[in-house]
Design a protein around this motif. Structure first.
Motif, PDB file in Angstrom:
ATOM      1  N   PRO A  44      55.955  10.225 -25.543  1.00 17.13           N
ATOM      2  CA  PRO A  44      55.168  11.212 -24.806  1.00 17.13           C
ATOM      3  C   PRO A  44      54.340  10.591 -23.674  1.00 17.13           C
ATOM      4  O   PRO A  44      54.018  11.267 -22.709  1.00 17.13           O
ATOM      5  CB  PRO A  44      54.260  11.820 -25.879  1.00 17.13           C
ATOM      6  N   HIS A  88      61.305   9.270 -21.134  1.00 16.02           N
ATOM      7  CA  HIS A  88      60.228  10.225 -20.883  1.00 16.02           C
ATOM      8  C   HIS A  88      60.800  11.354 -20.028  1.00 16.02           C
ATOM      9  O   HIS A  88      61.653  11.112 -19.171  1.00 16.02           O
ATOM     10  CB  HIS A  88      59.065   9.517 -20.165  1.00 16.02           C
ATOM     11  N   LEU A 100      60.517  16.179 -27.490  1.00  7.85           N
ATOM     12  CA  LEU A 100      59.097  15.893 -27.708  1.00  7.85           C
ATOM     13  C   LEU A 100      58.322  17.131 -28.167  1.00  7.85           C
ATOM     14  O   LEU A 100      57.284  17.008 -28.810  1.00  7.85           O
ATOM     15  CB  LEU A 100      58.466  15.291 -26.446  1.00  7.85           C
ATOM     16  N   LYS A 104      56.127  15.509 -31.544  1.00  7.72           N
ATOM     17  CA  LYS A 104      54.994  15.312 -30.613  1.00  7.72           C
ATOM     18  C   LYS A 104      54.671  13.852 -30.337  1.00  7.72           C
ATOM     19  O   LYS A 104      54.250  13.508 -29.233  1.00  7.72           O
ATOM     20  CB  LYS A 104      53.739  16.006 -31.149  1.00  7.72           C
ATOM     21  N   GLY A 106      56.836  11.379 -30.447  1.00  8.34           N
ATOM     22  CA  GLY A 106      58.034  10.669 -30.022  1.00  8.34           C
ATOM     23  C   GLY A 106      58.868  10.233 -31.206  1.00  8.34           C
ATOM     24  O   GLY A 106      58.632  10.652 -32.338  1.00  8.34           O
TER      25      GLY A 106
END
Length: 164
Positions: A44, A88, A100, A104, A106
């Protein structure tokens, strides 16, 4: 006596003759599976992840590269025998953004294994009812053709194959 009874009642473990190697059980293919190229991790916060691998663990970490065709920013962490790929989201339609949302903090996103002939691999995998997530290979982060195999066909793991 007792020693004779122990010797005769001990289980016998059969071992295959040395001429039966593990590789003989693998069916021959028109393509060969190579080495693990990388393990990809969705993160994240890319800057924090880069700093962790570089400053805390002392790894060699690449610059950030945008791959708009895949909807990701990538960073590679060199490990000597393989790499980690930090992913990302790039854009709202990024597959990493949806990953994600569900994870949340990763986590592992996929593994990448090299193959010597990606087109032959595609043909044979389709015959074996393995779903490929694109009709044609796309150019991946290393500038080589890649495909992704459906995780439901690969025991829950998203597998990327990359032309060696």
């Amino acid at each position: 006596g007792l020693l004779t009874r122990l010797q005769t009642s001990a289980p016998v473990i059969q071992t295959p003759p040395s001429s039966h190697s593990f590789s003989q059980n693998i069916p021959s293919c028109l393509w060969k599976l190579g080495q693990l190229n990388h393990v990809a991790i969705a993160v994240p916060d890319l800057e924090k992840a880069q700093a962790f691998y570089k400053d805390v663990l002392g790894a060699q970490v690449s610059e950030t590269v945008a791959l708009p065709e895949h909807g990701v920013y990538t960073v590679f962490v060199e490990l000597g025998n393989t790499k980690l790929e930090l992913l990302h989201p790039l854009g709202e339609k990024s597959p990493i953004a949806s990953f994600l949302q569900k994870n949340k903090t990763g986590g592992m996103h996929h593994i990448c294994i090299e193959v010597d002939d990606i087109k032959a691999a595609m043909t044979e995998l389709k015959k074996k009812k393995i779903r490929i997530l694109s009709e044609e290979p796309k150019i991946g982060a290393h500038g080589k053709p890649v495909i992704f195999l459906h995780p439901k066909d690969c025991h829950g793991v998203l597998v990327e194959l990359e032309q060696a």
